[in-house]
Design an enzyme around this catalytic site. Structure first.
Site, short mmCIF file in Angstrom:
data_model
loop_
_atom_site.label_atom_id
_atom_site.label_comp_id
_atom_site.label_asym_id
_atom_site.label_seq_id
_atom_site.Cartn_x
_atom_site.Cartn_y
_atom_site.Cartn_z
N THR A 7 47.29 51.72 45.60
CA THR A 7 46.57 51.23 44.43
C THR A 7 45.39 50.39 44.90
O THR A 7 45.55 49.52 45.76
CB THR A 7 47.49 50.37 43.54
OG1 THR A 7 48.61 51.17 43.13
CG2 THR A 7 46.74 49.90 42.30
N PHE A 52 42.47 47.67 43.95
CA PHE A 52 42.11 46.62 43.00
C PHE A 52 40.64 46.27 43.20
O PHE A 52 40.17 46.16 44.33
CB PHE A 52 42.98 45.38 43.18
CG PHE A 52 44.43 45.62 42.86
CD1 PHE A 52 44.91 45.42 41.57
CD2 PHE A 52 45.31 46.04 43.84
CE1 PHE A 52 46.24 45.64 41.27
CE2 PHE A 52 46.65 46.26 43.54
CZ PHE A 52 47.11 46.06 42.25
#
Length: 235
Positions: A74, A76
């Site tokens: 993921t 960010f």
């Protein structure tokens, strides 16, 4: 997301998952023994979180690399109104994210990507997403205003795709500027989302603030945070 990405691991151990508001937050809940679900205590509950979250909240790491797909991660992003491109230089590997739409013609995507390949600019990611209704309306309106050939109602597509592209250069690099100028000739819409350092490196004011926090007294940090909250409440 973290529970879904570690589903096979949890099933294999017979662990009952319980979602929290985020991964670091679940580590904080266990550390402070606050807000835990019914029947959960710090002694019978574990959090799926990063190593940094575990160190921050004083937790022991029970296992590592428990995700089902090791290639899944993921990303960010730290967003701001002012970019950081001016803090980038040739010694800092950079990346730029853009979004663009293309006409529905044969070879349109190939021609768009050639704008970068012809200048030896490597692309690290590309994905497509349906165009929002507002952007689609804007493109139709601009087509009429600029006097482009109108289509019949039946020929107008009900939706189009936006392409999100990351390339390994700063938007201020000369080769990147030529590539983006060339892309604007091929695309109906181009927007530069921003340039930033690759590999999660921080630059500019954010990097300076974090460096100051590393050497600051924890009490001073708490006082500064409290003052910031009070200032926002007065505003």
């Amino acid at each position: 997301q973290a529970l879904a990405q570690c589903d096979n691991y949890l099933r294999g151990l017979g662990i009952t998952p319980s979602p929290a508001y985020d991964t670091a937050g679940s580590a904080k809940m266990i550390s402070e023994n606050k807000g835990l679900p019914d029947g959960c205590t710090p002694s019978n509950t574990a959090a799926i979180a990063s190593d940094l979250a575990g160190k921050t909240y004083g937790l022991n790491c029970l296992d590592q690399n428990i995700e089902d797909d090791t290639s899944n991660f993921t990303r960010f992003l730290l967003l701001g109104r002012a970019g950081v491109a001016q803090y980038l230089n040739r010694k800092i590997p950079s990346k730029t994210s853009i979004v663009f739409t293309l006409p529905n013609t044969a070879g349109a995507l190939y021609k768009a990507l050639s704008c970068f390949s012809l200048r030896d600019i490597d692309c690290s990611k590309i994905e497509s997403r349906p165009t929002s209704a507002s952007l689609l309306s804007f493109l139709k309106f601009r087509s009429q205003v600029t006097g482009r050939k109108r289509r019949t109602q039946a020929a107008v597509p009900r939706f189009r795709y936006c392409f999100y592209l990351d390339f390994l250069a700063s938007e201020l690099d000369e080769s990147a500027q030529y590539a983006l100028s060339h892309l604007r000739e091929q695309a109906d819409f181009v927007r530069i989302l921003g340039s930033y350092p690759a590999k999660s490196r921080l630059v500019g004011p954010v990097a300076n603030i974090l460096e100051q926090l590393k050497h600051a007294d924890p009490a001073q940090i708490g006082d500064a945070q409290q003052l910031s909250v009070e200032d926002r409440e007065r505003e």
